[in-house]
Design an enzyme around this catalytic site. Sequence first.
Site, PDB file in Angstrom:
ATOM      1  N   GLU A   1      -5.467   3.638   5.938  1.00 14.12           N
ATOM      2  CA  GLU A   1      -5.102   3.285   4.576  1.00 14.12           C
ATOM      3  C   GLU A   1      -5.717   4.328   3.647  1.00 14.12           C
ATOM      4  O   GLU A   1      -5.197   4.625   2.587  1.00 14.12           O
ATOM      5  CB  GLU A   1      -5.653   1.889   4.281  1.00 14.12           C
ATOM      6  CG  GLU A   1      -5.062   1.214   3.076  1.00 14.12           C
ATOM      7  CD  GLU A   1      -6.043   1.102   1.941  1.00 14.12           C
ATOM      8  OE1 GLU A   1      -5.721   0.457   0.957  1.00 14.12           O
ATOM      9  OE2 GLU A   1      -7.133   1.683   2.029  1.00 14.12           O
TER      10      GLU A   1
ATOM     11  N   SER B   1     -10.961  -0.776   2.697  1.00  8.21           N
ATOM     12  CA  SER B   1     -10.309  -0.906   4.008  1.00  8.21           C
ATOM     13  C   SER B   1      -9.955   0.489   4.515  1.00  8.21           C
ATOM     14  O   SER B   1      -9.294   1.247   3.816  1.00  8.21           O
ATOM     15  CB  SER B   1      -9.009  -1.700   3.891  1.00  8.21           C
ATOM     16  OG  SER B   1      -9.229  -2.966   3.333  1.00  8.21           O
TER      17      SER B   1
ATOM     18  N   ARG C   1       0.836  -1.226   0.000  1.00 10.22           N
ATOM     19  CA  ARG C   1       0.000   0.000   0.000  1.00 10.22           C
ATOM     20  C   ARG C   1       0.864   1.267   0.000  1.00 10.22           C
ATOM     21  O   ARG C   1       0.539   2.259   0.655  1.00 10.22           O
ATOM     22  CB  ARG C   1      -0.937   0.032   1.223  1.00 10.22           C
ATOM     23  CG  ARG C   1      -1.977  -1.086   1.243  1.00 10.22           C
ATOM     24  CD  ARG C   1      -2.968  -0.934   0.097  1.00 10.22           C
ATOM     25  NE  ARG C   1      -4.128  -1.783   0.246  1.00 10.22           N
ATOM     26  CZ  ARG C   1      -4.191  -3.059  -0.160  1.00 10.22           C
ATOM     27  NH1 ARG C   1      -3.157  -3.619  -0.753  1.00 10.22           N
ATOM     28  NH2 ARG C   1      -5.301  -3.750  -0.003  1.00 10.22           N
TER      29      ARG C   1
HETATM   30  N1  EPU Z   1     -11.408 -11.223   9.675  1.00 11.27           N
HETATM   31  C1  EPU Z   1     -12.057 -11.298  10.872  1.00 11.27           C
HETATM   32  N2  EPU Z   1     -13.351 -10.861  10.921  1.00 11.27           N
HETATM   33  C2  EPU Z   1     -13.998 -10.400   9.822  1.00 11.27           C
HETATM   34  C3  EPU Z   1     -13.322 -10.336   8.596  1.00 11.27           C
HETATM   35  C4  EPU Z   1     -12.005 -10.753   8.541  1.00 11.27           C
HETATM   36  O1  EPU Z   1     -11.517 -11.727  11.895  1.00 11.27           O
HETATM   37  O2  EPU Z   1     -15.170 -10.039   9.963  1.00 11.27           O
HETATM   38  C5  EPU Z   1     -10.011 -11.698   9.627  1.00 11.27           C
HETATM   39  C6  EPU Z   1      -9.985 -13.141   9.130  1.00 11.27           C
HETATM   40  O3  EPU Z   1      -9.043 -13.851   9.911  1.00 11.27           O
HETATM   41  C7  EPU Z   1      -9.495 -13.010   7.717  1.00 11.27           C
HETATM   42  C8  EPU Z   1      -8.589 -11.799   7.839  1.00 11.27           C
HETATM   43  O4  EPU Z   1      -9.247 -10.930   8.741  1.00 11.27           O
HETATM   44  O5  EPU Z   1      -8.781 -14.134   7.317  1.00 11.27           O
HETATM   45  C9  EPU Z   1      -8.304 -11.117   6.525  1.00 11.27           C
HETATM   46  O6  EPU Z   1      -9.536 -10.696   5.945  1.00 11.27           O
HETATM   47  P1  EPU Z   1      -9.638 -10.470   4.368  1.00 11.27           P
HETATM   48  O7  EPU Z   1      -9.189 -11.683   3.627  1.00 11.27           O
HETATM   49  O8  EPU Z   1     -11.030  -9.965   4.109  1.00 11.27           O
HETATM   50  O9  EPU Z   1      -8.585  -9.378   4.029  1.00 11.27           O
HETATM   51  P2  EPU Z   1      -8.081  -8.045   4.773  1.00 11.27           P
HETATM   52  O10 EPU Z   1      -6.689  -8.292   5.235  1.00 11.27           O
HETATM   53  O11 EPU Z   1      -9.057  -7.575   5.793  1.00 11.27           O
HETATM   54  C10 EPU Z   1      -6.982  -7.087   2.613  1.00 11.27           C
HETATM   55  C11 EPU Z   1      -6.992  -5.769   1.886  1.00 11.27           C
HETATM   56  C12 EPU Z   1      -8.259  -5.655   1.051  1.00 11.27           C
HETATM   57  C13 EPU Z   1      -8.290  -6.806   0.062  1.00 11.27           C
HETATM   58  C14 EPU Z   1      -8.258  -8.129   0.860  1.00 11.27           C
HETATM   59  C15 EPU Z   1      -8.148  -9.341  -0.044  1.00 11.27           C
HETATM   60  C16 EPU Z   1      -5.713  -4.254   3.288  1.00 11.27           C
HETATM   61  C17 EPU Z   1      -5.753  -3.109   4.234  1.00 11.27           C
HETATM   62  N3  EPU Z   1      -6.901  -4.685   2.855  1.00 11.27           N
HETATM   63  O12 EPU Z   1      -8.062  -7.030   3.530  1.00 11.27           O
HETATM   64  O13 EPU Z   1      -8.173  -4.435   0.312  1.00 11.27           O
HETATM   65  O14 EPU Z   1      -9.471  -6.761  -0.730  1.00 11.27           O
HETATM   66  O15 EPU Z   1      -7.087  -8.157   1.708  1.00 11.27           O
HETATM   67  O16 EPU Z   1      -6.866  -9.410  -0.588  1.00 11.27           O
HETATM   68  O17 EPU Z   1      -4.635  -4.748   2.964  1.00 11.27           O
HETATM   69  C18 EPU Z   1      -8.750  -2.142   0.236  1.00 11.27           C
HETATM   70  O18 EPU Z   1      -7.542  -1.928   0.161  1.00 11.27           O
HETATM   71  O19 EPU Z   1      -9.594  -1.224   0.245  1.00 11.27           O
HETATM   72  C19 EPU Z   1      -9.200  -3.525   0.353  1.00 11.27           C
HETATM   73  C20 EPU Z   1     -10.491  -3.858   0.484  1.00 11.27           C
END
Ligand code: EPU
Length: 364
Positions: A341, A245, A169
């Site tokens: 972010e 995010s 990012r």
């Molecule tokens: N999780 C929870 N509770 C929830 C949702 C998620 O505990 O309600 C935990 C779970 O353990 C899950 C982990 O969070 O495995 C990761 O969640 P997710 O796969 O949805 O990804 P993220 O790390 O929250 C990142 C990016 C997203 C991108 C997704 C998929 C960042 C800040 N965000 O989210 O990017 O779509 O991975 O690759 O790196 C954005 O940048 O706007 C964005 C949406």
Amino acid sequence: MDIALPGIELKRDFSLKNHNSFGVNSTARAFVRVTSEAQLFYLPELLSRYSSYLLLGGGSNMLLPDFYDGLVVKIDIQKYSLRESGKDVLVNVGAGVNWHTLVSDSVKRNLGGIENLALIPGNAGAAPIQNIGAYGVELKDVFVCLRGMDLEKGELKCFDLAKSEFAYRDSVFKRKWKDKLIISELWIKLTEANYHQPNISYAALKDFLIQKNIFQASISDVFNAVVDIRKSKLPDPEKIGNAGSFFKNPVVSEEKLNSLLEEYPYLVHYPVADGLTKIPAAWLIDKAGLKGASKGPVGTHNFQPLVIVNHGGATASQIVDFAGWVQKCILNQFGILLEPEVNIVQSGENDGLLQYRPHSGNGA
Ligand code: EPU
């Protein structure tokens, strides 16, 4: 109506409500739309008339202030061309092209490389700024170079992969060149389907495909899977205001990780490099009991708490206050300061509205 400079119309007290995905009813003191690289040569002179200005793409990763006391420049350069060279296809795209349209066009042409980046809101020109990434792929994986206007020198400048300094990012455009460069067009390298190896390394994507009995995923299988996953948990900004995010996933030291694991043995975490570990901010917010929490019209999303949503009519300051409250709760419970972010835009000359200081270390 004023003519700011040849071919550029200047609008005063312009509503930005339809130019930011949070749906904040923001107003700009002055607004111009730039539609060609040639017009960029007039901009240094125009910008010099204002003490503050804001460069706006799709407005999907920004929290705009309720009033921006300066000039907003909307970059709307539409351009698209392809050049094949063996298994590679070089795509040249204008900064104003919608990112998802670019992704779905590429998938329709059976070109691989950006199918994991489906449904990311915003325009192509903003993609390099925060090195957009999702489901195991980042823009840097396909990036060749970009061109933009150096606003200090008034000349076009090119950046290749090395000069762009991409990281999670992050890029040189977010730091050294912030507000000093207008990205006008970029070049990415896609791959013909026969030579492309889809990336299904991201656990949630791999599991989704296996559940559908897809073991040899094609470009469109991956695209469709990402679209389905995103639609199932990320709110559509057309229906409910948000900027994806709101915080970055924090990275912690080994020592910090071990102390967290003592208290939270089921903490979700991913090793990154040199003893550092990434923790999903969504997990922390969820664990803190803030999933679906709200204050007035602002809240965390019910399915993905890392996304802060505008349930309707929220002001910029209400969103900032809510984000600061989430930060404080996470800091108090886990000793981790979440870093935004989303780009939080201050209000220009009248800089008193948003009191949010992301790096202050006190969580506010
Ligand atoms: N999780 C929870 N509770 C929830 C949702 C998620 O505990 O309600 C935990 C779970 O353990 C899950 C982990 O969070 O495995 C990761 O969640 P997710 O796969 O949805 O990804 P993220 O790390 O929250 C990142 C990016 C997203 C991108 C997704 C998929 C960042 C800040 N965000 O989210 O990017 O779509 O991975 O690759 O790196 C954005 O940048 O706007 C964005 C949406």
